[in-house]
Write an enzyme that holds these catalytic residues in place. Structure first.
Site, PDB file in Angstrom:
ATOM      1  N   ARG A   1      66.206  42.375 144.763  1.00 32.53           N
ATOM      2  CA  ARG A   1      67.625  42.184 144.170  1.00 32.53           C
ATOM      3  C   ARG A   1      67.359  43.170 142.824  1.00 32.53           C
ATOM      4  NH1 ARG A   1      67.154  39.309 140.712  1.00 32.53           N
ATOM      5  NH2 ARG A   1      66.955  37.015 141.160  1.00 32.53           N
TER       6      ARG A   1
ATOM      7  N   ASP B   1      88.375  55.359 138.549  1.00 28.91           N
ATOM      8  CA  ASP B   1      87.726  54.319 139.698  1.00 28.91           C
ATOM      9  C   ASP B   1      88.368  55.319 140.613  1.00 28.91           C
ATOM     10  OD1 ASP B   1      88.032  53.114 142.099  1.00 28.91           O
ATOM     11  OD2 ASP B   1      88.775  51.056 141.609  1.00 28.91           O
TER      12      ASP B   1
ATOM     13  N   LYS C   1      85.777  51.820 151.649  1.00 31.87           N
ATOM     14  CA  LYS C   1      86.385  52.946 151.566  1.00 31.87           C
ATOM     15  C   LYS C   1      86.346  54.794 152.386  1.00 31.87           C
ATOM     16  CE  LYS C   1      88.688  49.291 150.189  1.00 31.87           C
ATOM     17  NZ  LYS C   1      89.227  49.427 148.504  1.00 31.87           N
TER      18      LYS C   1
ATOM     19  N   TYR D   1      94.208  49.269 140.836  1.00 30.40           N
ATOM     20  CA  TYR D   1      94.501  48.394 141.862  1.00 30.40           C
ATOM     21  C   TYR D   1      94.411  47.019 141.512  1.00 30.40           C
ATOM     22  CZ  TYR D   1      91.502  46.601 146.028  1.00 30.40           C
ATOM     23  OH  TYR D   1      91.026  45.921 146.924  1.00 30.40           O
TER      24      TYR D   1
HETATM   25  C1  LIG Z   1      89.540  48.123 147.641  1.00 28.97           C
HETATM   26  C2  LIG Z   1      89.316  48.797 146.308  1.00 28.97           C
HETATM   27  C3  LIG Z   1      88.789  48.425 144.845  1.00 28.97           C
HETATM   28  C4  LIG Z   1      87.579  47.173 145.441  1.00 28.97           C
HETATM   29  O1  LIG Z   1      86.804  47.186 146.267  1.00 28.97           O
HETATM   30  P1  LIG Z   1      86.425  46.326 147.132  1.00 28.97           P
HETATM   31  O2  LIG Z   1      85.778  46.955 147.820  1.00 28.97           O
HETATM   32  O3  LIG Z   1      87.470  45.458 148.556  1.00 28.97           O
HETATM   33  O4  LIG Z   1      85.900  44.835 146.692  1.00 28.97           O
HETATM   34  C5  LIG Z   1      87.862  49.197 143.955  1.00 28.97           C
HETATM   35  N1  LIG Z   1      89.647  49.820 143.368  1.00 28.97           N
HETATM   36  C6  LIG Z   1      90.079  50.387 144.489  1.00 28.97           C
HETATM   37  C7  LIG Z   1      90.533  51.498 144.035  1.00 28.97           C
HETATM   38  C8  LIG Z   1      89.731  50.030 145.863  1.00 28.97           C
HETATM   39  O5  LIG Z   1      91.307  50.966 146.545  1.00 28.97           O
END
Ligand SMILES: *Cc1c(COP(=O)(O)O)cnc(C)c1O
Length: 361
Positions: free
Chosen positions: A26, A151, A176, A79
């Site tokens: 962890r 983000d 992604k 998001y």
């Molecule tokens: C998918 C996404 C998230 C969340 O990520 P997860 O891996 O699904 O927890 C946060 N911000 C954006 C812009 C995203 O596309």
């Protein structure tokens, strides 16, 4: 040539209390360290941290840096999962949030309070693909000693490096583009400030939203092809945005690479490419979108984005359904909005698929 998968939870101590570089997975794992170093390097940052999901990364940033009474300014078409986390979880802990129209830097200035400790943005925003002027917003935030977190999931570090424009923290859902193949869920953070890093590393270990070594390994493998994939995502998306822009069934196309995008110049300044996400409003009645989604064959109807396969979705009933209807409508996430995540397939196949499905409306 390849970092091994260290499938291990605990490590032998040299003597009682005399620890080697790793003690317990962890706190640290060699496969994860390789990914964390890679994330830092990609973002031009000094430090990286990997998480079990994008939401795990976001949760840890808030837990590590904020406390009751603190205020965060964010963008209104955030998001959906992040907005849900902020409004339904962190508000319960006394953290406050204000959402502004992200394309107007002055809106951030107006929303500042003495308790504002963080500005949290996405650019381009999701699903409306509005841009936040990172340099201007970072300047406003820093004059008030607020941390700026971006983000950067929609762009990937290949197309945009927020720290270069003054942001303090870049956040990713590695699910992604960084992973890129729809086969894992993961998150990451990159930053250069040592003090902030220590707080986040502490929170990462304390809260425990860490990824397992296999998922780290998969992200590392995805990263090796990030550049070639992103180039193809961008050229395909540009062609599709131009195709839709000319199409009689599309009322309006949202893509930063179109000259008609109101912030096209800003896109050229802060992004190295316009990305793989295209949104558009359909003409027709409230059910047109159902017909479109029913008739695509190459595109897959699915949430998520950033993978080699092209996806199509309907934000108001899918990714953004957790937002109350009044909020959705007020920001422009209406029932006629469609979001595409353009993959790396042959672009002619994608255009023919959309063309055929649009004819069914
Ligand atoms: C998918 C996404 C998230 C969340 O990520 P997860 O891996 O699904 O927890 C946060 N911000 C954006 C812009 C995203 O596309």
């Amino acid at each position: 040539m390849v970092v091994p998968v260290y499938q291990v939870s605990t490590y032998r101590q040299l003597e009682p209390g005399v620890e080697g570089p790793y003690v317990y997975s962890r706190s640290g794992n060699p496969t994860r360290t390789a990914l964390e170093n890679s994330l830092a390097s990609l973002e031009g940052a000094r430090y990286g941290l990997a998480f079990a999901s994008g939401m795990g990364a976001i949760t840890t940033v808030i837990l590590g840096l904020l406390r009751r009474g603190d205020h965060v300014i964010s963008v209104e078409d955030l998001y959906g999962g992040t907005r849900r986390l902020f409004d339904r979880i962190f508000r319960n802990f006394g953290v406050e949030f204000t959402y502004v129209e992200g394309s107007k830097a002055e809106e951030f200035e107006k929303a500042l309070r003495s308790e504002t400790k963080m500005v949290w943005v996405e650019t381009p925003t999701n699903p409306l693909l509005k841009l936040v002027d990172l340099e201007s917003v970072a300047k406003i935030a820093h004059e008030h000693s607020s941390v700026v977190a971006v983000d950067n999931t929609f762009m990937s570090p290949y197309l945009q490096q927020p720290l270069k424009f003054g942001a303090d923290i870049a956040v990713h859902s590695t699910t992604k583009y960084l992973g890129g193949h729809s086969d894992l869920v993961g998150g990451g953070v990159a930053l250069s400030d040592e003090e902030v890093y220590e707080k986040l590393r502490y929170a990462q270990n304390a809260a425990g939203a860490i990824p397992g070594p296999w998922d780290c390994w998969l992200v590392l493998r995805g990263i090796k092809t990030l550049a070639v994939r992103m180039d193809r995502h961008c050229t395909n998306a540009q062609r599709i945005a131009e195709f839709l822009n000319e199409h009689e069934k599309a009322a309006k196309v949202l893509y930063p690479g179109l000259k008609s995008h109101p912030q096209h110049e800003l896109a050229r300044k802060q992004m190295a490419g316009f990305g793989g996400m295209v949104s558009f409003y359909l003409k027709g009645n409230r059910d047109s979108y159902k017909n479109l989604l029913k008739h695509v064959e190459v595109f897959t109807v699915a949430e998520s984005l950033g993978s080699v396969e092209s996806l199509i979705e309907h934000p108001s009933s899918m990714t953004h359904a957790s937002l109350p209807k009044e909020i959705r409508e007020s920001i422009g996430v209406t029932d006629s909005l469609i979001r595409l995540s353009i993959g790396i397939e042959d672009v002619q196949d994608l255009i023919e698929d959309l063309s055929r499905a649009l004819d069914q409306i």
